[in-house]
Design an enzyme around this catalytic site. Sequence first.
Site, short mmCIF file in Angstrom:
data_model
loop_
_atom_site.label_atom_id
_atom_site.label_comp_id
_atom_site.label_asym_id
_atom_site.label_seq_id
_atom_site.Cartn_x
_atom_site.Cartn_y
_atom_site.Cartn_z
N ALA A 59 0.80 -1.23 0.00
CA ALA A 59 0.00 0.00 0.00
C ALA A 59 0.84 1.29 0.00
CB ALA A 59 -0.98 -0.04 1.17
N ARG A 94 -5.41 0.10 -8.95
CA ARG A 94 -5.73 -0.91 -7.93
C ARG A 94 -6.71 -0.26 -6.94
NH1 ARG A 94 -1.09 -4.55 -5.58
NH2 ARG A 94 -2.94 -5.89 -5.32
N GLN A 204 3.65 -13.38 -1.87
CA GLN A 204 4.41 -12.25 -1.31
C GLN A 204 5.23 -12.66 -0.09
OE1 GLN A 204 1.25 -12.11 -2.35
NE2 GLN A 204 0.68 -10.09 -3.08
N ASP A 244 -4.05 -2.53 3.97
CA ASP A 244 -4.24 -1.77 2.73
C ASP A 244 -5.25 -0.65 2.93
OD1 ASP A 244 -3.30 -4.63 1.86
OD2 ASP A 244 -2.76 -3.19 0.30
N LYS A 255 -4.14 -8.32 2.84
CA LYS A 255 -4.00 -9.44 1.90
C LYS A 255 -4.91 -10.60 2.30
CE LYS A 255 -2.17 -9.50 -1.09
NZ LYS A 255 -2.89 -9.12 -2.34
#
Length: 368
Positions: A59, A94, A204, A244, A255
């Site tokens: 983010a 996004r 990730q 985020d 996530k």
Amino acid sequence: MNVNNIPTRTIRPASDLAADARAVDIIDQTALPHAFRWLRLSSLAEAAHAIRSMQVRGAPLIGVTAAYGVALSLVRHADDATLAQAIATLGATRPTAVNLHWALARMQATLSPLPEAARAAAAWQEAAAIAEEDVAQCRAIGAHGLALLRPLAEMRGRLNLMTHCNAGWLATVDHGTALSPIYAAFDAGIDVHVWVSETRPRNQGLLTAWELAQHGVPHTVIADNAAGLLLARGEVDAVIVGADRIAANGDVANKVGTYLKALAAQAADVPFYVAAPRSTIDFACASGAAIPIEERAGDELRVVHGCNEGGQPASVRQLPASEAVGNPAFDVTPARYVSAIISERGSAAASSEGLLALYPEARHGRAD
Ligand code: MRU
């Protein structure tokens, strides 16, 4: 933080160009952890592509890249239409990480009132200021997080932490959010070990493992599905993740898979911390139900990327293109499962009172 012992940030203005030629260099996160390479962004389109394709991700870093994307778009023309188009293009990349929209709103507020001739230089300055603030805020999150972790470490004699996704320095400009307190604990001499969940489908967690290895922090990668067992067995002292978007009531979008860890942590009576800077808090969003959740391409599940035994990039298809796939990239953890929010101003309860205690100016609707 260091890469091969060299102090490195995730994004930097290109320094090898003539003064009037502008670009930024980013670490291409789609190549990690198999290869470390820089990528040059020279246009709005390249900045938007980098965010959308997750060459940059996380983010805070998405927000900083968007700010530089605005600056790249104004190099030749800085009229209102060009500025509006840059903000619309980057804003559509996004949806979930609010830092993107926060950074674009800040660029708009700074640049719109200026005469056209002054906008390009001001855009570079403002993007650099956002990047510098991110570094300072993430460093402060580390210090405040350490204050929470230290008593736990003293009680247990060591710290076994669990994280999800990558909320380390790769997800920011430097230091990270969730990993910043972990680096601070390690640097303070605390015996720390990190359970790193793989974070399917984009993996990730492998970025987190790479980062921790670069800094020498002991860690173990686990399949996402192993987290509940480790928590239930008492092998985790605290879970710490990034965010985020945090809604005004303390609900946390992060996530996908974060929510399951929060549930398991609650069942095991293990603290569940969320580390994030001001730019991640959306006071205009009443609760998690209003947070837009990004749905990404099905091929992220159908095709697995890595490298072959020779070290070359390789892909394996594990599902045919005809297979229906759902790929929500984020989930929402209700505030009641969050033990504390750790921000650059300190830690507080995940509630509207807690967030307003950290940011009293938000009570009056000020953008800060
Ligand atoms: O899809 P990504 O990789 O951009 O998602 C990243 C996360 O969910 C992080 O946990 C979050 O952005 C916090 S980063 C400091």
